[in-house]
Design a protein around this motif. Structure first.
Motif, PDB file in Angstrom:
ATOM      1  N   SER A  87       5.110  -7.668  -1.536  1.00 28.72           N
ATOM      2  CA  SER A  87       4.670  -6.595  -2.438  1.00 28.72           C
ATOM      3  C   SER A  87       3.164  -6.430  -2.380  1.00 28.72           C
ATOM      4  CB  SER A  87       5.079  -6.914  -3.875  1.00 28.72           C
ATOM      5  OG  SER A  87       6.467  -7.028  -3.985  1.00 28.72           O
ATOM      6  N   GLU A 119       3.698   5.589  -2.725  1.00 26.60           N
ATOM      7  CA  GLU A 119       2.906   5.029  -3.825  1.00 26.60           C
ATOM      8  C   GLU A 119       2.545   3.556  -3.585  1.00 26.60           C
ATOM      9  OE1 GLU A 119       2.237   6.832  -6.758  1.00 26.60           O
ATOM     10  OE2 GLU A 119       3.226   8.621  -5.996  1.00 26.60           O
ATOM     11  N   GLU A 121       4.821   1.264  -2.778  1.00 25.89           N
ATOM     12  CA  GLU A 121       5.956   0.393  -3.102  1.00 25.89           C
ATOM     13  C   GLU A 121       6.686  -0.027  -1.824  1.00 25.89           C
ATOM     14  OE1 GLU A 121       5.920   3.611  -3.325  1.00 25.89           O
ATOM     15  OE2 GLU A 121       7.893   4.525  -3.211  1.00 25.89           O
ATOM     16  N   VAL A 122       7.282  -1.212  -1.854  1.00 31.66           N
ATOM     17  CA  VAL A 122       8.013  -1.716  -0.682  1.00 31.66           C
ATOM     18  C   VAL A 122       9.368  -1.016  -0.611  1.00 31.66           C
ATOM     19  CG1 VAL A 122       9.118  -3.752   0.346  1.00 31.66           C
ATOM     20  CG2 VAL A 122       6.895  -3.973  -0.780  1.00 31.66           C
ATOM     21  N   LEU A 123       9.675  -0.435   0.546  1.00 34.23           N
ATOM     22  CA  LEU A 123      10.987   0.186   0.728  1.00 34.23           C
ATOM     23  C   LEU A 123      11.931  -0.750   1.472  1.00 34.23           C
ATOM     24  CD1 LEU A 123       9.933   3.819   1.726  1.00 34.23           C
ATOM     25  CD2 LEU A 123      10.586   2.966  -0.537  1.00 34.23           C
ATOM     26  N   ASP A 124      11.370  -1.530   2.398  1.00 34.76           N
ATOM     27  CA  ASP A 124      12.196  -2.430   3.208  1.00 34.76           C
ATOM     28  C   ASP A 124      11.243  -3.437   3.856  1.00 34.76           C
ATOM     29  OD1 ASP A 124      14.390  -3.500   4.491  1.00 34.76           O
ATOM     30  OD2 ASP A 124      14.544  -1.946   6.021  1.00 34.76           O
ATOM     31  N   PHE A 125      11.760  -4.596   4.202  1.00 37.35           N
ATOM     32  CA  PHE A 125      10.915  -5.562   4.906  1.00 37.35           C
ATOM     33  C   PHE A 125      11.776  -6.495   5.737  1.00 37.35           C
ATOM     34  CE2 PHE A 125      11.821  -9.466   2.566  1.00 37.35           C
ATOM     35  CZ  PHE A 125      12.360  -8.982   1.372  1.00 37.35           C
ATOM     36  N   VAL A 210      12.630  -2.379  10.760  1.00 39.40           N
ATOM     37  CA  VAL A 210      12.325  -1.450   9.667  1.00 39.40           C
ATOM     38  C   VAL A 210      11.873  -0.150  10.330  1.00 39.40           C
ATOM     39  CG1 VAL A 210      11.610  -3.271   8.075  1.00 39.40           C
ATOM     40  CG2 VAL A 210       9.872  -2.077   9.414  1.00 39.40           C
ATOM     41  N   PRO A 211      11.933   0.968   9.629  1.00 37.75           N
ATOM     42  CA  PRO A 211      11.446   2.203  10.251  1.00 37.75           C
ATOM     43  C   PRO A 211       9.950   2.075  10.540  1.00 37.75           C
ATOM     44  CG  PRO A 211      12.681   2.645   8.219  1.00 37.75           C
ATOM     45  CD  PRO A 211      12.430   1.172   8.274  1.00 37.75           C
TER      46      PRO A 211
ATOM     47  N   ARG B 371      23.001  -4.512   8.864  1.00 34.53           N
ATOM     48  CA  ARG B 371      21.796  -4.249   8.081  1.00 34.53           C
ATOM     49  C   ARG B 371      21.208  -2.879   8.435  1.00 34.53           C
ATOM     50  NH1 ARG B 371      16.544  -4.070   8.086  1.00 34.53           N
ATOM     51  NH2 ARG B 371      15.418  -4.866   6.293  1.00 34.53           N
ATOM     52  N   LYS B 376      19.353   2.087   7.282  1.00 30.81           N
ATOM     53  CA  LYS B 376      18.875   3.296   7.965  1.00 30.81           C
ATOM     54  C   LYS B 376      19.849   4.467   7.825  1.00 30.81           C
ATOM     55  CE  LYS B 376      15.927   0.698  11.098  1.00 30.81           C
ATOM     56  NZ  LYS B 376      15.794   0.060  12.403  1.00 30.81           N
ATOM     57  N   THR B 382      18.735  -3.333   1.635  1.00 34.36           N
ATOM     58  CA  THR B 382      19.513  -4.471   2.137  1.00 34.36           C
ATOM     59  C   THR B 382      18.595  -5.638   2.459  1.00 34.36           C
ATOM     60  OG1 THR B 382      21.140  -2.953   3.063  1.00 34.36           O
ATOM     61  CG2 THR B 382      21.145  -5.185   3.941  1.00 34.36           C
ATOM     62  N   ALA B 406      11.008 -11.048  -3.186  1.00 34.16           N
ATOM     63  CA  ALA B 406      10.429  -9.807  -2.654  1.00 34.16           C
ATOM     64  C   ALA B 406      11.426  -8.659  -2.734  1.00 34.16           C
ATOM     65  CB  ALA B 406       9.988 -10.014  -1.198  1.00 34.16           C
ATOM     66  N   GLU B 409      11.641  -7.575  -6.370  1.00 34.11           N
ATOM     67  CA  GLU B 409      10.374  -6.900  -6.699  1.00 34.11           C
ATOM     68  C   GLU B 409      10.390  -5.482  -6.153  1.00 34.11           C
ATOM     69  OE1 GLU B 409       7.173 -10.606  -6.604  1.00 34.11           O
ATOM     70  OE2 GLU B 409       7.000  -9.015  -5.103  1.00 34.11           O
ATOM     71  N   SER B 410      10.843  -5.352  -4.905  1.00 37.48           N
ATOM     72  CA  SER B 410      10.819  -4.017  -4.295  1.00 37.48           C
ATOM     73  C   SER B 410      11.754  -3.070  -5.042  1.00 37.48           C
ATOM     74  CB  SER B 410      11.163  -4.088  -2.800  1.00 37.48           C
ATOM     75  OG  SER B 410      12.540  -4.286  -2.603  1.00 37.48           O
ATOM     76  N   HIS B 413       9.905  -2.179  -8.199  1.00 42.85           N
ATOM     77  CA  HIS B 413       8.780  -1.274  -7.948  1.00 42.85           C
ATOM     78  C   HIS B 413       9.263   0.127  -7.588  1.00 42.85           C
ATOM     79  CE1 HIS B 413       5.931  -4.891  -6.980  1.00 42.85           C
ATOM     80  NE2 HIS B 413       6.487  -4.951  -8.165  1.00 42.85           N
ATOM     81  N   GLN B 414      10.357   0.186  -6.836  1.00 44.24           N
ATOM     82  CA  GLN B 414      10.897   1.507  -6.488  1.00 44.24           C
ATOM     83  C   GLN B 414      11.327   2.255  -7.749  1.00 44.24           C
ATOM     84  OE1 GLN B 414      13.934   1.244  -3.373  1.00 44.24           O
ATOM     85  NE2 GLN B 414      12.696  -0.271  -2.324  1.00 44.24           N
ATOM     86  N   THR B 417       8.208   3.377  -9.662  1.00 43.32           N
ATOM     87  CA  THR B 417       7.576   4.502  -8.965  1.00 43.32           C
ATOM     88  C   THR B 417       8.340   5.797  -9.241  1.00 43.32           C
ATOM     89  OG1 THR B 417       6.953   2.963  -7.237  1.00 43.32           O
ATOM     90  CG2 THR B 417       6.775   5.272  -6.699  1.00 43.32           C
ATOM     91  N   GLN B 421       7.007   9.112 -11.054  1.00 42.40           N
ATOM     92  CA  GLN B 421       7.029  10.420 -10.384  1.00 42.40           C
ATOM     93  C   GLN B 421       7.745  11.453 -11.248  1.00 42.40           C
ATOM     94  OE1 GLN B 421       8.803   9.194  -6.709  1.00 42.40           O
ATOM     95  NE2 GLN B 421       6.857   9.070  -5.624  1.00 42.40           N
TER      96      GLN B 421
END
Lengths: 281, 424
Positions: A87, A119, A121-125, A210-211, B371, B376, B382, B406, B409-410, B413-414, B417, B421
């Motif tokens: 994060s 913004e 924020e983490v979308l994927d990792f 990840v993309p 995954r 995707k 995932t 993590a 958290e993500s 956070h999503q 956000t 918005q």
């Protein structure tokens, strides 16, 4: 003036960043501090934080909120909250380069690719799994076996014109590969170029899960190695954004979260600095 | 963030312990006296109903292996098997089971019997062929290799069903010869009726996890229920157990009691758990008040929440169909994708956790593609974790915790956000 801090306790070094709220919603970095983590994680965190306070000319009490990150984050006794470095790197990279959509972070023991939203924020990792190949440790081992310092290997690798093939992805066995090339009297720069490319290929194959969207930002201690940056760019076929603060990105992200958590704007979804234009570079 | 543990302990947990203890006592009795007869089987697509026709007791090497792992006793037998020549990446269940036999280790106080028949139903997992061959050879037990074809189309062909039925009848003949007991067809029919009832009850329980908050964790708590499901499914005791379980869950739903005071995240989990660190792993989710509302692992024994039942009118065909088509390990990956997609949508989950098991190719091969598909193609967050179901050496606690933290958290956070918005 209100201050907040981010302390990133990594496997090799502990990074501390103190940020200031200027009152207009734009956070500003006041101080960046660096100490070796060593064996005592808690001590390193305290030492790093207090050193940063001294440099900033403030007392520890003036820091309203501290967010700890990195593997040692739970050892930061004086911290108010912990957050993962995933994060924090996303957040810090987005602060420096607001159009960042992918972060490649290479540290001492971890390499990771993070997909980042608009913004921060983490979308994927994705991360390396239980193996130090593709991390700073791989480079450190290679440097050691060649009798070079970690600072030397990057620039020297750029002089290599005929990179050797490093077939192993094992941080331990790479030493045998290197010794074998040294025995064949291959040039140091060609061996190092091969080592850097091997790590880059491994990292990119991880990152492709990840993309991989532009803009790409590289963070973490290994980003200071120019040879690694160039090798990654070659394998990826794109230019990476590398800030002079690359090493501190996790701590910067943690400090940003600390600023927000200090006045609870984080919980209301107001991520400060989400649209900042930079950090003063 | 404060540490949270999920401590749901209902009647079912107490009753489960009693039932499983009783099972081990019966196995001990069989070891000491030779009665009742026993048969070693694979959990997935097992034919426990058939054993009831002989009053025989199932013996599941998988359960023995996982029980040792959960009690932190799996490494010793694994090392013994590796000394024998088993490779580092062989199935750790196999190694724990073989090593435990050689060392005389058992998960309970009593002994385990030499099975009257090693009944290798390798439904979807070829590893069982060599595992059970070795078990039979070491113990000098008779072996029947029950060849259940892989499901090559969405539904099994008539020829496949007949092929399995023919073998089931051969197993009956073998067991009659071995045990000296006559196969009791009425008791077999009664067993299939019990299974059908248990499947109905279990299915209802699983659908209750669609409620918010979910009354139980359909991964961690489901594992508690899976023991009785495989050992007692075809018995009146099994029916009674699942009636109690359903009642308990329905009461929780009526009182709007969830696993946590406030359920924060709902996820689907794919893959077996890291049994050597079961509690640690569970607490990593509890910290985030994250509840698994569905899991694929809970369908290794049978996939009943989408309607499949043993049909008491055609008991042999019912068992054959179950072995062929109604358990997750004999189905193809696209079917598993569809199963998970339905879980996410119908059970209202925010994300998927994939636990890659290093020593289980059966479950884990292809999970990288899985995954990709969920992140995707479907846009479902995932998380991919790696360790092992039995071998403690592959569990890296700090790394696993870091990834789970993590991931949540993500998700948090999503959400923040998005709220911000929407407010702008």
């Amino acid at each position: 003036m209100r201050y907040a801090a981010g302390v990133d306790v990594g496997s090799t070094q502990t990074k501390s960043v103190i940020m200031r709220d200027n009152g207009d919603g734009t956070p500003e970095i006041v101080v960046r501090g660096l100490v070796d983590t060593g064996a005592n994680v808690q001590k390193a965190a305290e030492h790093g934080f207090h050193q940063a306070c001294r440099e900033a000319g403030i007392s520890a009490q003036q820091v309203g909120f501290v967010v700890g990150t990195g593997y040692g984050r739970y050892k930061i006794a004086f911290g108010n909250a912990q957050m993962t470095e995933i994060s924090c790197h996303a957040r810090g990279a987005h602060f420096i380069y607001p159009n960042t959509r992918t972060v490649i972070d290479m540290g001492g023991q971890d390499s990771k690719a993070i997909s980042v939203g608009a913004e921060g924020e983490v979308l994927d990792f994705v991360m390396n799994d239980k193996c130090a190949a593709g991390t700073g440790r791989f480079l450190a081992n290679a440097a050691e076996v060649m009798g070079l310092s970690l600072d030397e290997v990057g620039p020297l690798s750029l002089q290599g014109t005929r990179p050797v093939k490093i077939t192993t992805v094992c941080t331990v066995f790479v030493e045998s590969d290197i010794l074998s090339y040294l025995a064949q009297e291959k040039k140091a720069e060609d061996i190092l170029r091969g080592v850097h490319l091997a790590i880059a290929r491994r990292t990119v194959s991880l990152a492709r899960r990840v993309p991989l969207e532009a803009e790409l930002t590289m963070t973490g201690g290994v980003a200071r190695n120019i040879g690694m940056v160039k090798a990654l760019e070659e394998v990826l076929g794109v230019t990476l954004q590398v800030s002079p603060d690359a090493h501190y990105v996790g701590a910067i992200g943690a400090a940003l979260f600390a600023l927000e958590k200090m006045d609870q704007s984080f919980e209301s979804g107001i991520w400060r600095g989400a649209h900042a234009t930079g950090s003063g570079h | 963030m404060t540490q949270t543990r999920s401590e749901y302990r209902g009647q079912i947990h107490k009753r489960q312990k009693e039932l499983m203890l009783k099972w081990y006592e019966r196995l001990d009795e069989a070891a000491r006296t030779g009665t009742p007869p026993t048969a070693a089987m694979m959990i997935s697509g097992n034919c426990v109903e058939l054993l009831e026709g002989f009053g025989a007791v199932p013996l599941y090497p998988e359960i023995n292996a996982l029980q040792m792992a959960i009690r932190h006793q799996s490494l010793e037998p694994i090392l013994i098997a590796e000394e024998l020549g088993y490779a580092a990446d062989n199935c750790a269940y196999v190694k724990a089971d073989i090593g435990a036999y050689l060392k005389g280790l058992t998960p309970a106080d009593g002994k385990l019997p030499v099975p009257s028949l090693v009944l290798c139903n390798f439904v979807g997992c070829n590893t069982y062929i060599k595992w059970f061959e070795h078990v039979a050879e070491l113990q000098g037990a008779p072996l029947y290799m029950l060849d259940v074809p892989f499901l090559r189309t969405d539904d099994p062909s008539r020829a496949d069903i007949d092929y399995v039925i023919k073998q089931l009848k051969e197993v009956v003949t073998r067991l009659e010869e071995i045990t000296g007991r006559k196969f009791d067809l009425d008791r077999f029919r009664q067993a299939v009726r019990c299974s059908s009832r248990v499947e109905e009850l279990w299915s209802k329980i699983k659908h209750l996890a669609k409620q918010t908050p979910s009354p139980f964790d359909a991964y961690f708590d489901a594992i508690t229920l899976m023991g009785p499901l495989y050992v007692y499914r075809a018995t009146p005791e099994g029916v009674e157990f699942f009636e109690i379980a359903l009642k308990e869950m329905e009461e929780k739903v009526a009182e709007q009691k969830g696993l946590y005071e406030s359920e924060k995240f709902r996820v689907v989990i794919e893959g077996p758990p890291p049994y050597p660190y079961f509690r640690t792993f569970r607490d990593m989710f509890a910290k985030w008040k994250a509840c698994a509302v569905a899991s694929t692992y809970s369908t290794v024994g049978g996939l009943w929440e989408f309607g499949a039942r043993h049909d008491p009118a055609q008991p042999f065909e019912a068992v054959a169909m179950h072995m062929l088509a109604q358990n997750v390990t004999n189905r193809n990956y696209l079917q598993r994708y569809e199963q998970i997609r339905r879980y996410v949508e119908e059970w209202n989950a925010q994300g998927l956790i994939i636990h890659f098991v290093k020593s289980c190719r059966l479950f884990s091969a292809g999970q990288g593609d899985m995954r990709d598909y969920f992140t995707k193609t479907l846009g479902i967050p995932t998380l991919y974790l790696e360790s092992d179901l039995e071998d403690p050496r592959y569990f890296a606690e700090a790394q696993t915790r870091n990834r789970i933290d993590a991931f949540f958290e993500s998700l948090e956070h999503q959400t923040l956000t998005r709220l911000h918005q929407e407010a702008r």
